[in-house]
Design a protein around this motif. Sequence first.
Motif, PDB file in Angstrom:
ATOM      1  N   PHE A  96       0.866  -1.596   0.606  1.00 52.01           N
ATOM      2  CA  PHE A  96      -0.421  -0.478  -0.177  1.00 52.01           C
ATOM      3  C   PHE A  96       1.162   1.295   0.043  1.00 52.01           C
ATOM      4  O   PHE A  96       1.902   1.773   0.941  1.00 52.01           O
ATOM      5  CB  PHE A  96      -0.735   0.003   1.061  1.00 52.01           C
ATOM      6  N   PHE A 111      -3.897   6.985   1.579  1.00 49.06           N
ATOM      7  CA  PHE A 111      -3.598   5.918   1.244  1.00 49.06           C
ATOM      8  C   PHE A 111      -3.745   7.204  -0.299  1.00 49.06           C
ATOM      9  O   PHE A 111      -4.425   7.350  -0.255  1.00 49.06           O
ATOM     10  CB  PHE A 111      -4.653   4.941   1.135  1.00 49.06           C
ATOM     11  N   LEU A 114       1.578   4.942   0.821  1.00 53.03           N
ATOM     12  CA  LEU A 114       0.968   6.496   1.137  1.00 53.03           C
ATOM     13  C   LEU A 114       1.723   7.769   0.228  1.00 53.03           C
ATOM     14  O   LEU A 114       2.631   7.505   0.520  1.00 53.03           O
ATOM     15  CB  LEU A 114       1.473   6.648   2.956  1.00 53.03           C
ATOM     16  N   GLY A 154      -8.839   8.164   0.375  1.00 56.33           N
ATOM     17  CA  GLY A 154      -7.891   7.710   1.004  1.00 56.33           C
ATOM     18  C   GLY A 154      -7.059   7.989   2.094  1.00 56.33           C
ATOM     19  O   GLY A 154      -6.985   7.642   3.085  1.00 56.33           O
TER      20      GLY A 154
END
Lengths: 168, 199
Positions: free
Chosen positions: B56, B75, B58, B89
Amino acid sequence: MGEAVSVQPIQFGFLRHCIVTMAGYFEEMGWQELQEGQQANHLLDMARFLIDFGFYNEDIIGEWPRLPPPASREAVSNLPEIRIETGDKSCPICLKTFNVGEKVKEMPCHHQFHAKCILTWLEKTNSCPFCRHELPTDDDAYEAYKKDKKRKEQRKEDIEALHNSMFS
Amino acid sequence: MANIAAKRIKREFKEVMKSEEVAGGTIKLELVNDSWTELQGEIAGPPDTPYEGGTFLLEIKVPETYPFNPPKIRFMTKIWHPNVSSVTGAICLDILKDQWAAALTLRTVLLSIQALLSAAEPNDPQDAVVAKQYREDIQLFNLTARHWTNAYAGGPTVIWEFNQKVQVLQDMGVDEDQARVALSTFDWGLERATEHLFS
């Protein structure tokens, strides 16, 4: 009128018994009848009603809703200055290693910082950036909140202790 | 950028590179520009969660007043989680708001976000729809989160039924992301998702 007369002796006796009992209860609770010209405190009644029926929820107001206020001027000016003896520690705010012989500020929790670093932080909020140890503030509302919170925790502990002593 | 912020980010960056998490591949940190105001973080989906096997990304923006104010983090990889907006996000995490402390670092913040993936806080949601599914049907939530991890974060688990439903909507001309959000929102009911998209 006719109905009042129809109260039978046995019922009246029961009613009288109730009234006497209630009077005893009032006496025990230290309650008094309203005197001539006295008014009931409706605001107080309302507050009691809300608490009794669960409309007042401690969780809702249980947390301070924003960043705690700055540390008090007095607490900040009383922070001791310490001379650094070894070269292995660094300031948790700017992450720079302290020089031996450098003078730094020490919080009551013994965490050490550059004066400039910690003073900037304490102007924003009252706790140690490393462990959240709190300094006193000049904010009356926040101090009252802290006292109230402490009292609630104490009461919870007391009730728990009482419960344990009764059931163990 | 204020001197103290840039200097601290540089020191943090060096330290992160030496950390065991970077060596072990669970977190990563990269510079986006030369001014040290923007960085990109990367966390691995924790094991035994629907995010396992996913990576993931960021977005990290460092304010002028750092470290006295928290970094702004969201995110970039789409994720199905009660405390992250499935659309923007945005992250709901106390240390990124009023529980920020100047001694926290990008490393500890990334680790906290990773911990949030292991332990959601459905009672303090960022995305009400996701939180509702989490509370009412945890199994369906886990499947949906796993599917999103596969679709966006390179996770290994393919859920054919969900892929087919997304494809059905795509064949009707719906954008893939929109189709996935609508289906996830309506507990993978194709009819209700279609109704919602075309009403």
